[in-house]
Design a protein around this motif. Structure first.
Motif, PDB file in Angstrom:
ATOM      1  N   PRO A 211       0.811  -1.227   0.000  1.00 39.54           N
ATOM      2  CA  PRO A 211       0.000   0.000   0.000  1.00 39.54           C
ATOM      3  C   PRO A 211       0.839   1.269   0.000  1.00 39.54           C
ATOM      4  CG  PRO A 211      -0.160  -1.155   2.115  1.00 39.54           C
ATOM      5  CD  PRO A 211       0.514  -2.076   1.167  1.00 39.54           C
ATOM      6  N   LEU A 212       2.006   1.227   0.638  1.00 39.69           N
ATOM      7  CA  LEU A 212       2.868   2.414   0.620  1.00 39.69           C
ATOM      8  C   LEU A 212       3.405   2.672  -0.781  1.00 39.69           C
ATOM      9  CD1 LEU A 212       4.425   4.671   2.059  1.00 39.69           C
ATOM     10  CD2 LEU A 212       6.195   2.994   2.629  1.00 39.69           C
ATOM     11  N   ARG A 213       3.851   1.620  -1.458  1.00 40.15           N
ATOM     12  CA  ARG A 213       4.460   1.799  -2.792  1.00 40.15           C
ATOM     13  C   ARG A 213       3.462   2.253  -3.851  1.00 40.15           C
ATOM     14  NH1 ARG A 213       7.818  -2.615  -5.481  1.00 40.15           N
ATOM     15  NH2 ARG A 213       8.507  -0.864  -6.771  1.00 40.15           N
ATOM     16  N   ARG A 214       2.186   2.018  -3.613  1.00 42.03           N
ATOM     17  CA  ARG A 214       1.204   2.498  -4.595  1.00 42.03           C
ATOM     18  C   ARG A 214       1.248   4.020  -4.728  1.00 42.03           C
ATOM     19  NH1 ARG A 214      -1.967  -2.205  -3.217  1.00 42.03           N
ATOM     20  NH2 ARG A 214      -2.914  -1.260  -1.355  1.00 42.03           N
ATOM     21  N   ASN A 215       1.838   4.694  -3.742  1.00 42.21           N
ATOM     22  CA  ASN A 215       1.985   6.154  -3.804  1.00 42.21           C
ATOM     23  C   ASN A 215       3.269   6.578  -4.505  1.00 42.21           C
ATOM     24  OD1 ASN A 215      -0.288   7.261  -1.870  1.00 42.21           O
ATOM     25  ND2 ASN A 215       0.587   5.463  -0.850  1.00 42.21           N
ATOM     26  N   PHE A 216       4.104   5.607  -4.881  1.00 43.39           N
ATOM     27  CA  PHE A 216       5.398   5.921  -5.499  1.00 43.39           C
ATOM     28  C   PHE A 216       5.548   5.121  -6.791  1.00 43.39           C
ATOM     29  CE2 PHE A 216       5.924   6.912  -1.032  1.00 43.39           C
ATOM     30  CZ  PHE A 216       6.707   8.061  -1.025  1.00 43.39           C
ATOM     31  N   PRO A 217       4.926   5.558  -7.853  1.00 42.95           N
ATOM     32  CA  PRO A 217       4.967   4.770  -9.093  1.00 42.95           C
ATOM     33  C   PRO A 217       6.361   4.624  -9.678  1.00 42.95           C
ATOM     34  CG  PRO A 217       3.953   6.933  -9.446  1.00 42.95           C
ATOM     35  CD  PRO A 217       4.085   6.764  -7.973  1.00 42.95           C
ATOM     36  N   GLN A 218       7.316   5.485  -9.304  1.00 39.76           N
ATOM     37  CA  GLN A 218       8.685   5.370  -9.825  1.00 39.76           C
ATOM     38  C   GLN A 218       9.612   4.646  -8.850  1.00 39.76           C
ATOM     39  OE1 GLN A 218      10.482   8.754 -11.797  1.00 39.76           O
ATOM     40  NE2 GLN A 218       8.539   9.859 -11.767  1.00 39.76           N
ATOM     41  N   SER A 219       9.062   3.929  -7.919  1.00 39.80           N
ATOM     42  CA  SER A 219       9.907   3.348  -6.877  1.00 39.80           C
ATOM     43  C   SER A 219      10.489   1.995  -7.268  1.00 39.80           C
ATOM     44  CB  SER A 219       9.107   3.204  -5.584  1.00 39.80           C
ATOM     45  OG  SER A 219       8.095   2.232  -5.733  1.00 39.80           O
ATOM     46  N   GLU A 220      11.575   1.656  -6.596  1.00 38.55           N
ATOM     47  CA  GLU A 220      12.183   0.335  -6.676  1.00 38.55           C
ATOM     48  C   GLU A 220      12.167  -0.267  -5.278  1.00 38.55           C
ATOM     49  OE1 GLU A 220      16.084   0.571  -8.404  1.00 38.55           O
ATOM     50  OE2 GLU A 220      15.485   2.182  -9.761  1.00 38.55           O
ATOM     51  N   LEU A 221      12.208  -1.593  -5.204  1.00 37.83           N
ATOM     52  CA  LEU A 221      12.176  -2.279  -3.910  1.00 37.83           C
ATOM     53  C   LEU A 221      13.281  -3.326  -3.850  1.00 37.83           C
ATOM     54  CD1 LEU A 221      10.871  -3.102  -1.180  1.00 37.83           C
ATOM     55  CD2 LEU A 221       9.374  -4.638  -2.505  1.00 37.83           C
ATOM     56  N   VAL A 222      14.046  -3.290  -2.775  1.00 36.48           N
ATOM     57  CA  VAL A 222      15.040  -4.332  -2.509  1.00 36.48           C
ATOM     58  C   VAL A 222      14.691  -4.974  -1.163  1.00 36.48           C
ATOM     59  CG1 VAL A 222      17.465  -4.818  -2.001  1.00 36.48           C
ATOM     60  CG2 VAL A 222      16.865  -3.206  -3.826  1.00 36.48           C
ATOM     61  N   MET A 223      14.407  -6.260  -1.176  1.00 38.07           N
ATOM     62  CA  MET A 223      14.134  -7.001   0.051  1.00 38.07           C
ATOM     63  C   MET A 223      15.413  -7.726   0.477  1.00 38.07           C
ATOM     64  SD  MET A 223      10.955  -6.386   0.786  1.00 38.07           S
ATOM     65  CE  MET A 223      10.747  -7.550   2.128  1.00 38.07           C
ATOM     66  N   LEU A 224      15.777  -7.569   1.724  1.00 42.46           N
ATOM     67  CA  LEU A 224      16.983  -8.210   2.251  1.00 42.46           C
ATOM     68  C   LEU A 224      16.551  -9.430   3.059  1.00 42.46           C
ATOM     69  CD1 LEU A 224      18.891  -4.965   3.232  1.00 42.46           C
ATOM     70  CD2 LEU A 224      19.329  -6.460   1.294  1.00 42.46           C
ATOM     71  N   GLU A 225      16.783 -10.585   2.477  1.00 39.61           N
ATOM     72  CA  GLU A 225      16.299 -11.844   3.033  1.00 39.61           C
ATOM     73  C   GLU A 225      16.917 -12.127   4.401  1.00 39.61           C
ATOM     74  OE1 GLU A 225      13.952 -13.784   1.701  1.00 39.61           O
ATOM     75  OE2 GLU A 225      14.054 -14.984   3.549  1.00 39.61           O
ATOM     76  N   GLY A 226      16.061 -12.250   5.405  1.00 42.26           N
ATOM     77  CA  GLY A 226      16.517 -12.597   6.743  1.00 42.26           C
ATOM     78  C   GLY A 226      16.852 -11.419   7.636  1.00 42.26           C
ATOM     79  N   ALA A 227      16.892 -10.199   7.083  1.00 44.12           N
ATOM     80  CA  ALA A 227      17.228  -9.030   7.893  1.00 44.12           C
ATOM     81  C   ALA A 227      16.006  -8.554   8.668  1.00 44.12           C
ATOM     82  CB  ALA A 227      17.761  -7.897   7.018  1.00 44.12           C
ATOM     83  N   GLY A 228      16.260  -7.882   9.791  1.00 42.00           N
ATOM     84  CA  GLY A 228      15.196  -7.309  10.597  1.00 42.00           C
ATOM     85  C   GLY A 228      14.994  -5.834  10.283  1.00 42.00           C
ATOM     86  N   HIS A 229      14.853  -5.041  11.353  1.00 41.34           N
ATOM     87  CA  HIS A 229      14.492  -3.625  11.174  1.00 41.34           C
ATOM     88  C   HIS A 229      15.702  -2.732  10.915  1.00 41.34           C
ATOM     89  CE1 HIS A 229      11.910  -0.191  11.388  1.00 41.34           C
ATOM     90  NE2 HIS A 229      12.521   0.325  12.437  1.00 41.34           N
ATOM     91  N   LEU A 230      16.912  -3.250  11.092  1.00 44.03           N
ATOM     92  CA  LEU A 230      18.115  -2.427  10.917  1.00 44.03           C
ATOM     93  C   LEU A 230      19.002  -3.033   9.831  1.00 44.03           C
ATOM     94  CD1 LEU A 230      18.998  -1.964  14.718  1.00 44.03           C
ATOM     95  CD2 LEU A 230      17.424  -0.591  13.332  1.00 44.03           C
ATOM     96  N   PRO A 231      18.537  -3.119   8.591  1.00 44.04           N
ATOM     97  CA  PRO A 231      19.312  -3.813   7.558  1.00 44.04           C
ATOM     98  C   PRO A 231      20.650  -3.149   7.264  1.00 44.04           C
ATOM     99  CG  PRO A 231      17.492  -2.603   6.563  1.00 44.04           C
ATOM    100  CD  PRO A 231      17.289  -2.565   8.057  1.00 44.04           C
ATOM    101  N   TYR A 232      20.769  -1.850   7.504  1.00 44.10           N
ATOM    102  CA  TYR A 232      22.035  -1.145   7.264  1.00 44.10           C
ATOM    103  C   TYR A 232      23.106  -1.596   8.250  1.00 44.10           C
ATOM    104  CZ  TYR A 232      19.275   1.471  10.604  1.00 44.10           C
ATOM    105  OH  TYR A 232      18.442   1.799  11.654  1.00 44.10           O
ATOM    106  N   GLU A 233      22.700  -2.147   9.414  1.00 44.54           N
ATOM    107  CA  GLU A 233      23.657  -2.706  10.366  1.00 44.54           C
ATOM    108  C   GLU A 233      23.806  -4.216  10.192  1.00 44.54           C
ATOM    109  OE1 GLU A 233      22.967   0.270  14.208  1.00 44.54           O
ATOM    110  OE2 GLU A 233      22.677  -1.886  14.406  1.00 44.54           O
ATOM    111  N   GLU A 234      22.701  -4.848   9.924  1.00 39.07           N
ATOM    112  CA  GLU A 234      22.711  -6.307   9.922  1.00 39.07           C
ATOM    113  C   GLU A 234      23.302  -6.880   8.634  1.00 39.07           C
ATOM    114  OE1 GLU A 234      18.944  -7.933  10.974  1.00 39.07           O
ATOM    115  OE2 GLU A 234      19.689  -9.999  11.021  1.00 39.07           O
TER     116      GLU A 234
END
Length: 304
Positions: A252-275
């Protein structure tokens, strides 16, 4: 008791200070090239990006702020900590530093703040913010935490918790930190100590409770403003095990950003920049390496 000091971090950045609306604001600065402003989450500070600086400064001038109220910036009593007031303050921070064009990287509450800054900037006719990188940004579609934030932001909590927090903080911080990782075994050495350091500066609890007091209302208002920034190129990064801002809110959030890209980090929690810093940095650098259109395609809608 010695004055609390920020931990030393091994990264090519230097500590600087600016005064915004009479508030002394600490930030870290490094690198050369297009400006990238980093905005941490609710109980974080510039320390949150310690595993990202070295990679990001290779192609950007990086500015990582300690938001007023947390980290090692000042915590003035009675400061308006609503999302709108914080966004206005951060835009004045950019003006003060002479930043006329930048990309924003925000995480969690800092991601919501980045979106709010972009919406306010578009509303006032500016084009300072070219692109957004949002790591699990707080948003109205994530069901988790709505009741808790309302409870913690209530009058009794705002009276009792600042008194109890100095005794509870060490235990709570350890528990919260472990909970925010997809795999607590990936918590880097020194992480807990780094996050505990600014807790010894009075006033951080009051700031967090003030943010929570406004949070549900602020996220509702932000959702209504998202069409204004629909044209800004945006990268979303999310951990598949995020227990704080739930991954089922992405669609639902991305529906507001038609030019967006998404990267899912498998297994990461809420702090992917640290984990998972290597994967995170690679995704951010790849996105920012693309040529940013000077006119980001801002969508203008009628107010009201």
């Amino acid at each position: 008791m010695p004055e609390p000091k920020p931990p030393l971090i091994s990264a090519p950045v230097e500590e600087r200070f600016a005064t915004v609306d009479g508030i002394r604001v600490r930030y870290l600065h490094g690198g050369e090239g297009p400006v990238l402003v980093l905005i941490h989450g609710l109980m974080g500070y510039s320390f949150s990006w310690r595993l990202n600086f070295t990679a990001l400064v290779q192609q950007n001038t990086v500015v990582a702020v300690d938001l007023p109220g947390v980290g090692f910036s000042e915590r003035p009593r009675g400061m308006d900590s609503s999302l709108a007031a914080s966004a206005e303050r951060m835009l004045r921070f950019l003006d003060l530093l002479g930043i006329r064009e930048c990309d924003l990287l925000g995480t969690s509450h800092g991601g919501a703040l980045a979106m709010k800054m972009a919406a306010l900037e578009v509303r006032r006719g500016g084009d300072t913010i070219r692109r957004l990188v949002l790591a699990a940004p707080a948003n109205r579609w994530s069901r988790h935490g709505k009741i808790l934030s309302r409870l913690l932001g209530s009058g009794p909590s705002r009276t009792l918790l600042p008194v109890l927090f100095p005794w509870l903080a060490p235990l709570l911080k350890s528990w919260f930190l472990r909970r925010q990782y997809g795999d607590p075994r990936r918590i880097p050495p020194g992480t807990l100590e780094g996050y505990r350091a600014p807790l010894r500066v009075p006033g951080m609890t009051e700031y967090a409770l003030e943010v929570l007091r406004h949070l549900n209302r602020d996220l509702g208002q932000l959702a209504a403003e998202l069409p204004r920034i629909a044209g800004i190129p945006t990268l979303f990064l999310w951990g598949t095990r995020d227990p704080v801002v739930l991954p089922d809110s992405i669609a639902p959030l991305r529906r507001n950003f038609p030019q967006s890209e998404l990267v899912m980090l498998e297994g990461a929690g809420h702090l992917p920049y640290e984990e998972m810093p290597e994967q995170f940095n690679r995704a951010v650098r790849g996105f920012l390496a693309k040529e940013a259109p000077r006119e980001a395609g801002h969508v203008t809608i009628e107010s009201g």
